[in-house]
Design a protein around this motif. Structure first.
Motif, short mmCIF file in Angstrom:
data_model
loop_
_atom_site.label_atom_id
_atom_site.label_comp_id
_atom_site.label_asym_id
_atom_site.label_seq_id
_atom_site.Cartn_x
_atom_site.Cartn_y
_atom_site.Cartn_z
N ALA A 82 77.88 -18.29 55.49
CA ALA A 82 77.82 -17.23 54.49
C ALA A 82 76.39 -16.76 54.26
O ALA A 82 76.14 -15.56 54.06
N LEU A 83 75.44 -17.71 54.28
CA LEU A 83 74.04 -17.32 54.08
C LEU A 83 73.58 -16.39 55.20
O LEU A 83 72.89 -15.39 54.95
N LEU A 86 74.96 -13.03 54.63
CA LEU A 86 74.26 -12.39 53.52
C LEU A 86 72.92 -11.80 53.96
O LEU A 86 72.61 -10.64 53.62
N VAL A 87 72.13 -12.56 54.72
CA VAL A 87 70.81 -12.05 55.10
C VAL A 87 70.93 -10.94 56.14
O VAL A 87 70.11 -10.02 56.15
N ALA A 89 73.39 -8.73 56.21
CA ALA A 89 73.74 -7.55 55.41
C ALA A 89 72.52 -7.02 54.66
O ALA A 89 72.30 -5.80 54.57
N ALA A 90 71.72 -7.94 54.11
CA ALA A 90 70.53 -7.52 53.36
C ALA A 90 69.53 -6.82 54.28
O ALA A 90 68.91 -5.81 53.90
N VAL A 216 66.36 -19.35 51.62
CA VAL A 216 66.93 -18.00 51.53
C VAL A 216 65.90 -16.92 51.90
O VAL A 216 66.16 -16.08 52.77
#
Length: 283
Positions: A82-83, A86-87, A89-90, A216
Motif C-alpha cells: 500500500a505504501l 501511495l507514493v 500516486a503521489a 515514507v
C-alpha cells in the motif's frame, strides 16, 4: 533519509550471515561510499538510466518492507504494498518534498540515531561477548553489498558521505554490543529489541514515528528519482515500475530485494567510474 530507512533492515540481514563481522561489511561499504562520492552522475544512456532506475526501485521496496514490518506488523505485506501504491500516486499527482523539509527530516533522523547510540552506550549490554570468530568473507561482502545503496549520497557530497558512514558504523557497533549478532540477525525488526535492551522500551511509539519519517518521505523521493530515470515522461513505463515495486514489497523476500539493490548499485558505480575515465581522457 535513505540510510535511516535502510539501516533498520540491512543490519539484521547482514548480521544473520556475517555475525560480528557485519561491522567489517559496514566499514567496507562506508569507505567505498566516501571514495565514490566525487564520481560524476550517471549518464543519459539507456543502460545508465535503467541501472539507476532498478537500483532505486529496489531501495523503494526496502523502505516499504521496513514500513510494514515496524508500523503495521500484523499486516506488514499489505502495508508495504500500500505504501508503494501511495507514493506512486503521489508522484504522478506531482507531489514533491521541499528541499528544506528533506534537510530537516535528515537532521531529525540524525538526532534519533545519536539518541540511540547514547542510550546503548550508557546501559550495560544484555549479551555476553563470546569472541568474534573467524571471518566469513562471502558473508562480509554480502553485508557490504546490501548496506552500500543506503550510504551513497548525491554526487559531490563528500561531507554527507562521511556523515552517513560514521552514523552507520556507530549504530552497527552499539547494536552488536547490546544484542550480539545472533539476536540482531534473528528478526527483521530487531531494532525493537535494541530499545528494550537499552531499557528504553517506553520509546517504542517514538520508534514507530521515526520509522514513518525515515521511510515514507524516502520512498516518495526514491520513486520519483527512479521514475525520472527509466521513464522521464511518465506514462505506462512509470506505472509498470510502480506495479512491479508494489508486488515486490508485498511478496518478495527482503534478502532478494537487498541483493538486487546492491548489485544494481555496483553496476551504477562502474558506469559512473567509466564516465569519469572518459571525461579525464577527453580533457
Amino acid at each position: 533519509m535513505r540510510l535511516g530507512g535502510g539501516l533498520l533492515m540491512v543490519l539484521a540481514v547482514g548480521a544473520a550471515g556475517a555475525r560480528y563481522w557485519v561491522l567489517a561489511g559496514v566499514v567496507l561499504a562506508a569507505v567505498v561510499a566516501v571514495l565514490v562520492s566525487r564520481l560524476p552522475s550517471l549518464g543519459t544512456g539507456q543502460l545508465d538510466r535503467y541501472t539507476g532506475g532498478v537500483a532505486r526501485l529496489a531501495q523503494l521496496v526496502v523502505f516499504a518492507i521496513v514500513f510494514g514490518a515496524y508500523v503495521v506488523p500484523s499486516q506488514s505485506s499489505y502495508a508495504a504494498g500500500a505504501l508503494v501504491v501511495l507514493v506512486v500516486a503521489a508522484d504522478f499527482a506531482g507531489l514533491r518534498l521541499p528541499t528544506v523539509l528533506v534537510r530537516w527530516l535528515t537532521v531529525v533522523l540524525l538526532v534519533a540515531a545519536a539518541v540511540l547510540v547514547v542510550l546503548c552506550a550508557v546501559v550495560p549490554p544484555v549479551v555476553t561477548f563470546d569472541g568474534i570468530g573467524s571471518p566469513n568473507v562471502p558473508a562480509v561482502v554480502v553485508a557490504a553489498l546490501v548496506v552500500l545503496p543506503f550510504l551513497l549520497p548525491s554526487t559531490g557530497e563528500r561531507l554527507r558521505a562521511v556523515t552517513l558512514a560514521v552514523v552507520a558504523v556507530l549504530v552497527t557497533v552499539v547494536a552488536l554490543v547490546q544484542l550480539g549478532p545472533i539476536r540482531l540477525g534473528l528478526a527483521e525488526t530487531s531494532f525493537r529489541d535494541l530499545l528494550y535492551a537499552a531499557d528504553a522500551g517506553q520509546l517504542q511509539p517514538l520508534l514507530t514515528v521515526v520509522v514513518v519519517l525515515a521511510t515514507v518521505p524516502a520512498a516518495l523521493t526514491t520513486f520519483t528519482d527512479a521514475r525520472e530515470r527509466f521513464a522521464p515522461s511518465g506514462g505506462l513505463p512509470g506505472v509498470a515500475g510502480g506495479v512491479v515495486a508494489a508486488a515486490a514489497a508485498a511478496f518478495a523476500p527482503v534478502y532478494a530485494v537487498l541483493l538486487v539493490a546492491g548489485l544494481a548499485t555496483v553496476v551504477e558505480l562502474v558506469l559512473r567510474t567509466r564516465l569519469r575515465h572518459y571525461g579525464d581522457v577527453h580533457e
